[in-house]
Scaffold this motif. Structure first.
Motif, PDB file in Angstrom:
ATOM      1  N   ASP A 208       0.835  -1.199   0.000  1.00  0.00           N
ATOM      2  CA  ASP A 208       0.000   0.000   0.000  1.00  0.00           C
ATOM      3  C   ASP A 208       0.874   1.254   0.000  1.00  0.00           C
ATOM      4  O   ASP A 208       1.880   1.325   0.719  1.00  0.00           O
ATOM      5  N   THR A 209       0.468   2.242  -0.795  1.00  0.00           N
ATOM      6  CA  THR A 209       1.246   3.477  -0.924  1.00  0.00           C
ATOM      7  C   THR A 209       0.313   4.684  -0.888  1.00  0.00           C
ATOM      8  O   THR A 209      -0.676   4.719  -1.632  1.00  0.00           O
TER       9      THR A 209
ATOM     10  N   LEU B 174      -8.317   2.861   1.356  1.00  0.00           N
ATOM     11  CA  LEU B 174      -8.136   1.552   0.730  1.00  0.00           C
ATOM     12  C   LEU B 174      -9.156   0.525   1.203  1.00  0.00           C
ATOM     13  O   LEU B 174      -9.313  -0.525   0.578  1.00  0.00           O
TER      14      LEU B 174
ATOM     15  N   GLN C 110      -6.216  -6.491   1.787  1.00  0.00           N
ATOM     16  CA  GLN C 110      -4.871  -6.169   2.254  1.00  0.00           C
ATOM     17  C   GLN C 110      -4.008  -7.423   2.328  1.00  0.00           C
ATOM     18  O   GLN C 110      -2.822  -7.390   2.025  1.00  0.00           O
TER      19      GLN C 110
ATOM     20  N   THR D 116      -6.348   1.565  -7.421  1.00  0.00           N
ATOM     21  CA  THR D 116      -6.170   2.922  -6.919  1.00  0.00           C
ATOM     22  C   THR D 116      -7.481   3.532  -6.426  1.00  0.00           C
ATOM     23  O   THR D 116      -8.569   3.126  -6.838  1.00  0.00           O
TER      24      THR D 116
ATOM     25  N   ALA E 129      -4.495   7.044  -3.104  1.00  0.00           N
ATOM     26  CA  ALA E 129      -3.893   5.877  -2.454  1.00  0.00           C
ATOM     27  C   ALA E 129      -3.871   4.744  -3.463  1.00  0.00           C
ATOM     28  O   ALA E 129      -4.720   4.670  -4.348  1.00  0.00           O
ATOM     29  N   ARG E 130      -2.882   3.858  -3.324  1.00  0.00           N
ATOM     30  CA  ARG E 130      -2.788   2.735  -4.255  1.00  0.00           C
ATOM     31  C   ARG E 130      -2.440   1.461  -3.512  1.00  0.00           C
ATOM     32  O   ARG E 130      -1.815   1.485  -2.463  1.00  0.00           O
ATOM     33  N   ARG E 131      -2.876   0.351  -4.092  1.00  0.00           N
ATOM     34  CA  ARG E 131      -2.605  -0.968  -3.520  1.00  0.00           C
ATOM     35  C   ARG E 131      -2.210  -1.923  -4.638  1.00  0.00           C
ATOM     36  O   ARG E 131      -2.879  -1.998  -5.662  1.00  0.00           O
TER      37      ARG E 131
ATOM     38  N   GLN F 151      -1.856  -5.828  -5.414  1.00  0.00           N
ATOM     39  CA  GLN F 151      -2.290  -7.116  -4.884  1.00  0.00           C
ATOM     40  C   GLN F 151      -2.629  -8.031  -6.055  1.00  0.00           C
ATOM     41  O   GLN F 151      -2.920  -7.559  -7.151  1.00  0.00           O
TER      42      GLN F 151
END
Length: 205
Positions: free
Chosen positions: A68-69, A88, A95, A184, A194-196, A198
């Protein structure tokens, strides 16, 4: 049968109808190993059902924590980690995903129009590296699209090379190596808040 369903709808089932419904109870076998999708009203109930199903499968499986960023809000301020976490939570991408061979999954990104799309259902059949997938001509779902057995190693991001990712066989018969892709949350101006990263599917029962 329609009358029985209407009686059930209004809560007016008689003994004959109840016995008729109970007579339909039987073990079901799915030849492709894919069971029906079960719907739950809350994420916690979904997670609980997934954990129960996963625990029934043999082996330890592999856990995939997301990366996560934080990004920036519409005022160009850096998003805090706490804000990022709340943003997120909106995503379908979890997650942490824990998978085993035999786990039933659903794609949450479109991959092949009309065949492998958001909502396509499949089953984890093995784990593989991207290099192994290319040797066996198993298509790889990257952010740039599908890459198959004719791709060269240099075409794949280096961080995929030695990691074990799930190979999923879908109900259409196709197999796909699912590697991480980006999800995102955008701000009001269209920027990334925010971005993830996965793997591009979601376990479910």
């Amino acid at each position: 049968f329609v009358d029985m369903l209407n009686a059930m709808r209004f809560g007016r089932l008689d003994k004959v109808s109840i016995q008729a419904f109970q007579s339909l109870s039987r073990p079901l076998t799915y030849e492709d190993g894919i069971g029906p999708t079960q719907l739950y009203p809350t994420r916690s109930e979904v997670d609980s059902a997934n954990r129960t199903k996963l625990a029934s499968l043999p082996g330890d499986g592999i856990r995939y924590p997301a990366t996560d960023t934080p990004g920036r809000d519409s005022n160009d301020n850096l998003v805090s980690l706490e804000q990022m976490g709340r943003l997120l939570e909106r995503l379908v991408a979890q997650q942490v995903i824990h998978l085993k061979v035999g786990a039933q999954i659903m794609l949450i990104k479109n991959m092949v129009q009309g065949q492998l799309v958001n909502g396509s259902v499949g089953q984890v059949v093995r784990f593989s590296t991207s290099e192994e997938a290319m040797r066996t001509a198993t298509p790889i779902a990257t952010e740039e699209g599908l890459k198959g057995g004719l791709s060269t190693k240099s075409e794949l991001p280096a961080n995929y090379d030695n990691s074990q990712w799930p190979v999923v066989r879908f109900t259409c018969g196709r197999e796909l190596l699912c590697v991480p892709t980006e999800f995102t949350v955008d701000n009001a101006d269209g920027g990334i808040e925010a971005r993830r990263r996965q793997v591009s599917h979601l376990t479910f029962v």
